[in-house]
Motif scaffolding. Structure first.
Motif, short mmCIF file in Angstrom:
data_model
loop_
_atom_site.label_atom_id
_atom_site.label_comp_id
_atom_site.label_asym_id
_atom_site.label_seq_id
_atom_site.Cartn_x
_atom_site.Cartn_y
_atom_site.Cartn_z
N LYS A 231 0.83 -1.21 0.00
CA LYS A 231 0.00 0.00 0.00
C LYS A 231 0.87 1.26 0.00
O LYS A 231 0.57 2.24 -0.68
CB LYS A 231 -0.93 -0.01 1.22
CG LYS A 231 -1.97 -1.12 1.19
CD LYS A 231 -2.84 -1.11 2.44
CE LYS A 231 -3.87 -2.22 2.40
NZ LYS A 231 -4.70 -2.26 3.63
N ILE A 232 1.97 1.21 0.77
CA ILE A 232 2.88 2.35 0.81
C ILE A 232 3.53 2.57 -0.55
O ILE A 232 3.67 3.70 -1.03
CB ILE A 232 3.96 2.14 1.89
CG1 ILE A 232 3.32 2.17 3.28
CG2 ILE A 232 5.06 3.19 1.78
CD1 ILE A 232 4.29 1.86 4.41
N ASN A 233 3.91 1.48 -1.20
CA ASN A 233 4.53 1.58 -2.52
C ASN A 233 3.57 2.18 -3.54
O ASN A 233 3.96 3.00 -4.38
CB ASN A 233 5.00 0.20 -3.00
CG ASN A 233 6.21 -0.31 -2.23
OD1 ASN A 233 6.97 0.48 -1.67
ND2 ASN A 233 6.39 -1.62 -2.21
N ARG A 234 2.30 1.75 -3.46
CA ARG A 234 1.30 2.30 -4.39
C ARG A 234 1.07 3.79 -4.13
O ARG A 234 0.90 4.59 -5.06
CB ARG A 234 -0.01 1.52 -4.27
CG ARG A 234 0.04 0.12 -4.87
CD ARG A 234 -1.36 -0.45 -5.09
NE ARG A 234 -2.07 -0.65 -3.84
CZ ARG A 234 -2.04 -1.78 -3.14
NH1 ARG A 234 -1.31 -2.80 -3.57
NH2 ARG A 234 -2.73 -1.91 -2.02
N LEU A 235 1.07 4.15 -2.85
CA LEU A 235 0.89 5.55 -2.49
C LEU A 235 2.07 6.40 -2.98
O LEU A 235 1.88 7.48 -3.55
CB LEU A 235 0.75 5.69 -0.97
CG LEU A 235 0.62 7.13 -0.43
CD1 LEU A 235 -0.60 7.82 -1.02
CD2 LEU A 235 0.53 7.11 1.10
N ASN A 236 3.27 5.88 -2.79
CA ASN A 236 4.47 6.59 -3.25
C ASN A 236 4.45 6.78 -4.76
O ASN A 236 4.82 7.83 -5.28
CB ASN A 236 5.73 5.83 -2.84
CG ASN A 236 6.03 5.94 -1.36
OD1 ASN A 236 5.57 6.88 -0.71
ND2 ASN A 236 6.78 4.99 -0.83
N LYS A 237 4.01 5.74 -5.47
CA LYS A 237 3.95 5.82 -6.93
C LYS A 237 2.92 6.86 -7.37
O LYS A 237 3.15 7.65 -8.30
CB LYS A 237 3.60 4.46 -7.53
CG LYS A 237 3.63 4.44 -9.05
CD LYS A 237 3.33 3.06 -9.59
CE LYS A 237 3.50 3.01 -11.11
NZ LYS A 237 2.71 4.03 -11.82
N ALA A 238 1.77 6.87 -6.67
CA ALA A 238 0.72 7.83 -7.02
C ALA A 238 1.21 9.26 -6.79
O ALA A 238 0.95 10.16 -7.60
CB ALA A 238 -0.52 7.55 -6.18
N LEU A 239 1.93 9.47 -5.70
CA LEU A 239 2.45 10.80 -5.40
C LEU A 239 3.51 11.21 -6.42
O LEU A 239 3.55 12.36 -6.86
CB LEU A 239 3.05 10.82 -3.99
CG LEU A 239 2.05 10.70 -2.83
CD1 LEU A 239 2.79 10.56 -1.51
CD2 LEU A 239 1.13 11.92 -2.81
N THR A 240 4.36 10.25 -6.80
CA THR A 240 5.41 10.54 -7.78
C THR A 240 4.81 10.89 -9.13
O THR A 240 5.24 11.83 -9.80
CB THR A 240 6.35 9.32 -7.93
OG1 THR A 240 6.93 9.02 -6.67
CG2 THR A 240 7.45 9.62 -8.94
N ASP A 241 3.80 10.12 -9.54
CA ASP A 241 3.15 10.36 -10.84
C ASP A 241 2.43 11.71 -10.86
O ASP A 241 2.29 12.34 -11.91
CB ASP A 241 2.15 9.24 -11.15
CG ASP A 241 2.85 7.91 -11.41
OD1 ASP A 241 4.08 7.93 -11.65
OD2 ASP A 241 2.18 6.87 -11.35
N ALA A 242 1.96 12.13 -9.67
CA ALA A 242 1.19 13.38 -9.61
C ALA A 242 2.09 14.61 -9.65
O ALA A 242 1.64 15.72 -9.95
CB ALA A 242 0.35 13.40 -8.34
N LEU A 243 3.37 14.43 -9.33
CA LEU A 243 4.30 15.57 -9.28
C LEU A 243 4.89 15.88 -10.66
O LEU A 243 5.01 15.02 -11.49
CB LEU A 243 5.43 15.27 -8.29
CG LEU A 243 4.98 15.12 -6.83
CD1 LEU A 243 6.17 14.74 -5.96
CD2 LEU A 243 4.36 16.43 -6.33
#
Length: 234
Positions: free
Chosen positions: A222-234
């Motif tokens: 879940k943390i990895n998915r959250l990190n990816k979502a944040l990275t993609d949003a930046l």
């Protein structure tokens, strides 16, 4: 009790040359080992599923030799016993991989492993452990134990249900998971063989594997998915 400390005491921290065994030499010794027993039927002794990796190759060889001598159940029980030793002492594999182990050390280790494993009809396990020792592959034993279990499960028509958690699960939780999976279409109506693993890296939650299907409910995922979502949003 057999443990990493016992191995260290047996080795006495003596230094020895770390002889490298070539891949062809290893495969040759495995073929010789697997063919050592008279086969009642090549078809009956063939591993039921394909395994890969060096530990898988050794597991296949042990399965073939055991099947040829009608010793599958006996060897399976012996390896299960050894598997419990590895679970209780995670450092054991590291110690068995030590390049400082001499020929004498390995001989003592093989004898102790035999003692812990119990009855050994036809010296099947002794010959196998000796082959591992001669090829400097004792460190693969834990992996061989696990993959041999996969072969036995397939032989019995079972399907492995692997449950990985950050901490050891209680029996009630394991039974609930088993019951839920057994009712699902993914179990294919087969008997489930429960294999639990502890991996602190998952942080929390569970990773459930059944055949080629994986359900990742771990906190780390879940943390990895959250990190990816944040990275993609930046």
């Amino acid at each position: 009790m057999f443990s990493s400390r016992a191995v260290i005491r047996a080795a006495g921290l003596r230094a020895s040359s770390n002889v490298q065994i070539s891949r062809s030499a290893t495969q040759g010794s495995l073929r010789t080992y697997a063919a050592a027993a008279a086969a009642p039927s090549a078809q009956n002794s063939r591993p039921p599923v394909a395994l890969y990796g060096v530990d898988g190759t050794y597991a296949n060889a042990l399965y073939t030799a055991s099947a040829k001598t009608s010793s599958l159940d006996q060897v399976s029980k012996a390896l299960s016993t050894l598997g419990e030793v590895f679970k209780k002492d995670p450092k054991l594999t590291t110690v068995l991989n030590a390049p400082t182990l001499t020929v004498s050390d390995k001989r003592q280790i093989v004898q102790e492993l035999q003692r812990v494993a119990g009855v050994d009809k036809g010296d099947i396990l002794k010959n196998f452990l000796t082959t591992l020792a001669e090829n400097n592959r004792l460190g693969l034993l834990a992996g061989v134990v696990e993959k041999f279990g996969t072969l036995i499960s397939a032989h019995k028509g079972e399907i492995e249900l692997n449950i990985t958690s950050a901490q050891e699960l209680d029996n009630k939780t394991i039974q609930r998971i088993e019951k839920a999976v057994a009712k699902s279409e993914f179990s294919q109506g087969k008997k489930l063989k429960i294999v639990t693993k502890v991996n602190p890296d998952v942080l929390g939650g569970l990773i459930v594997e059944l055949g080629d299907r994986t359900i990742d409910l771990s906190v780390s995922s879940k943390i990895n998915r959250l990190n990816k979502a944040l990275t993609d949003a930046l």
